[in-house]
Design a protein around this motif. Structure first.
Motif, PDB file in Angstrom:
ATOM      1  N   VAL A 145       0.705  -1.413  -0.324  1.00 51.78           N
ATOM      2  CA  VAL A 145       0.081  -0.071  -0.362  1.00 51.78           C
ATOM      3  C   VAL A 145       1.245   1.052  -0.512  1.00 51.78           C
ATOM      4  O   VAL A 145       1.688   0.943   1.070  1.00 51.78           O
ATOM      5  CB  VAL A 145      -1.043  -0.579   0.954  1.00 51.78           C
ATOM      6  CG1 VAL A 145      -1.760   1.239   1.374  1.00 51.78           C
ATOM      7  CG2 VAL A 145      -2.141  -1.208   0.760  1.00 51.78           C
ATOM      8  N   CYS A 146       0.320   2.243  -1.326  1.00 54.62           N
ATOM      9  CA  CYS A 146       1.671   3.422  -1.195  1.00 54.62           C
ATOM     10  C   CYS A 146       1.086   4.679  -0.985  1.00 54.62           C
ATOM     11  O   CYS A 146      -0.045   4.624  -1.384  1.00 54.62           O
ATOM     12  CB  CYS A 146       1.951   3.490  -2.673  1.00 54.62           C
ATOM     13  SG  CYS A 146       2.984   1.865  -3.330  1.00 54.62           S
ATOM     14  N   GLY A 147       1.222   5.039   0.209  1.00 54.29           N
ATOM     15  CA  GLY A 147       0.425   6.369   1.203  1.00 54.29           C
ATOM     16  C   GLY A 147       0.298   7.218   0.282  1.00 54.29           C
ATOM     17  O   GLY A 147      -1.182   8.127   0.555  1.00 54.29           O
ATOM     18  N   SER A 148       1.122   7.487  -0.142  1.00 53.30           N
ATOM     19  CA  SER A 148       1.201   8.647  -1.056  1.00 53.30           C
ATOM     20  C   SER A 148       0.923   9.057  -2.903  1.00 53.30           C
ATOM     21  O   SER A 148       0.338  10.151  -3.483  1.00 53.30           O
ATOM     22  CB  SER A 148       2.633   9.644  -1.912  1.00 53.30           C
ATOM     23  OG  SER A 148       3.557  10.083  -0.575  1.00 53.30           O
ATOM     24  N   SER A 149       0.425   7.832  -2.542  1.00 52.14           N
ATOM     25  CA  SER A 149      -0.653   7.217  -4.298  1.00 52.14           C
ATOM     26  C   SER A 149      -1.525   7.018  -4.522  1.00 52.14           C
ATOM     27  O   SER A 149      -2.716   6.644  -5.364  1.00 52.14           O
ATOM     28  CB  SER A 149       0.515   6.718  -5.125  1.00 52.14           C
ATOM     29  OG  SER A 149       1.342   5.376  -5.219  1.00 52.14           O
ATOM     30  N   PRO A 151      -5.847   5.989  -3.878  1.00 47.72           N
ATOM     31  CA  PRO A 151      -6.763   6.833  -3.393  1.00 47.72           C
ATOM     32  C   PRO A 151      -7.610   6.871  -2.479  1.00 47.72           C
ATOM     33  O   PRO A 151      -8.604   7.440  -1.630  1.00 47.72           O
ATOM     34  CB  PRO A 151      -7.387   6.640  -5.044  1.00 47.72           C
ATOM     35  CG  PRO A 151      -7.175   5.001  -5.167  1.00 47.72           C
ATOM     36  CD  PRO A 151      -5.577   5.184  -4.846  1.00 47.72           C
ATOM     37  N   GLU A 152      -6.885   5.130  -1.527  1.00 45.53           N
ATOM     38  CA  GLU A 152      -8.462   4.756  -0.650  1.00 45.53           C
ATOM     39  C   GLU A 152      -7.535   5.169   1.313  1.00 45.53           C
ATOM     40  O   GLU A 152      -8.205   5.043   1.208  1.00 45.53           O
ATOM     41  CB  GLU A 152      -8.590   3.738  -0.273  1.00 45.53           C
ATOM     42  CG  GLU A 152      -9.063   3.011  -1.193  1.00 45.53           C
ATOM     43  CD  GLU A 152      -9.181   1.168  -1.117  1.00 45.53           C
ATOM     44  OE1 GLU A 152      -9.343   0.974  -0.047  1.00 45.53           O
ATOM     45  OE2 GLU A 152      -9.138   0.659  -1.947  1.00 45.53           O
ATOM     46  N   VAL A 153      -6.218   5.941   0.762  1.00 45.31           N
ATOM     47  CA  VAL A 153      -5.484   6.280   1.712  1.00 45.31           C
ATOM     48  C   VAL A 153      -5.636   8.047   2.246  1.00 45.31           C
ATOM     49  O   VAL A 153      -4.770   8.643   1.510  1.00 45.31           O
ATOM     50  CB  VAL A 153      -4.137   5.896   1.526  1.00 45.31           C
ATOM     51  CG1 VAL A 153      -3.682   6.513   3.067  1.00 45.31           C
ATOM     52  CG2 VAL A 153      -3.605   4.590   1.527  1.00 45.31           C
TER      53      VAL A 153
END
Length: 224
Positions: A145-149, A151-153
């Motif tokens: 999970v990539c927080g900077s990209s 959309p759910e984060v």
């Protein structure tokens, strides 16, 4: 004997899944990042300090840039700061080393059937660069999970969003209390704990006591 135990051993609970931070936990990108932060500051006659480093560690990219501009009082926008940072680091990321013990531990978990994933504040583009020469290891993870990209984060660390989303993407959707988090950053530890997960911190030597004492357990590099 539990070195650097932040809570009594009786509070440790069984877990079934493990979630890792990426930068400074699995791979040593922090050396590259700190050099970039120092270079940005020096360009404008400003100094990047250890205190600043500890306060931005674990933040998503936009928040990192915003804090850098604020802390160093830079005469540029956060967007310009971020672009300068990325231009400095991108070509160096594929060759970053593993953190001590990380590769061996991850392979051990995988070989023993423990579901593993990554929750990183980095964007997907940068994660692809960081893992491009290490897919034999990163292919072992269930998901990243990539927080900077992603959309759910909606909120970055220290909010719990990224860890809750990461847990929900395991096929069996474990409860947060069944997940164990490994982090190197204070903001990441706060995020893991806020998600209801036991959280182990592996801080560098410059992290003060108040920034790791909330963790479930602290590991030092020499213990790994």
């Amino acid at each position: 004997m539990f070195p650097h135990c932040c809570h009594p051993p009786k509070k440790f609970q069984p877990v079934t899944h493990v979630i890792f931070d990426l930068d400074g936990t699995i791979i040593d990108t922090e050396t590259i990042n700190q050099a970039a932060f120092r270079a940005i500051g020096e360009e404008y006659g400003k100094k990047f300090t250890v205190e600043m480093k500890n306060n931005i560690a674990g933040c998503v990219q936009k928040e990192t840039a915003r804090r850098l501009v604020e802390y160093m009082d830079l005469p540029i926008t956060p967007e310009e700061c971020l672009e300068t940072f990325l231009s400095f680091t991108r070509d160096k990321l594929p060759d970053c080393d593993y953190m001590p013990g990380a590769e061996k531990f991850i392979r051990h978990l995988s070989e023993n059937g423990v579901p593993i994933a990554i929750a990183t504040s980095s964007a997907e583009e940068e994660v692809s660069l960081k893992t491009s020469k290490k897919m034999d290891l990163f292919g072992l993870f269930n998901h990243i999970v990539c927080g900077s990209s992603d959309p759910e984060v909606k909120r970055g660390k220290p909010e719990p969003d990224i860890y809750l989303i990461c847990a929900s993407r395991f096929a069996d959707k474990p409860k947060p209390c069944k997940c164990l988090v490994f982090e190197d950053a204070y903001n990441g530890v706060l995020a893991g704990l806020a998600a209801g997960m036991q959280t182990i911190m592996i801080p560098d030597v410059n992290v003060p006591h108040e920034m790791w004492s909330k963790a479930t357990l602290r590991f030092d590099i020499q213990q790994i």
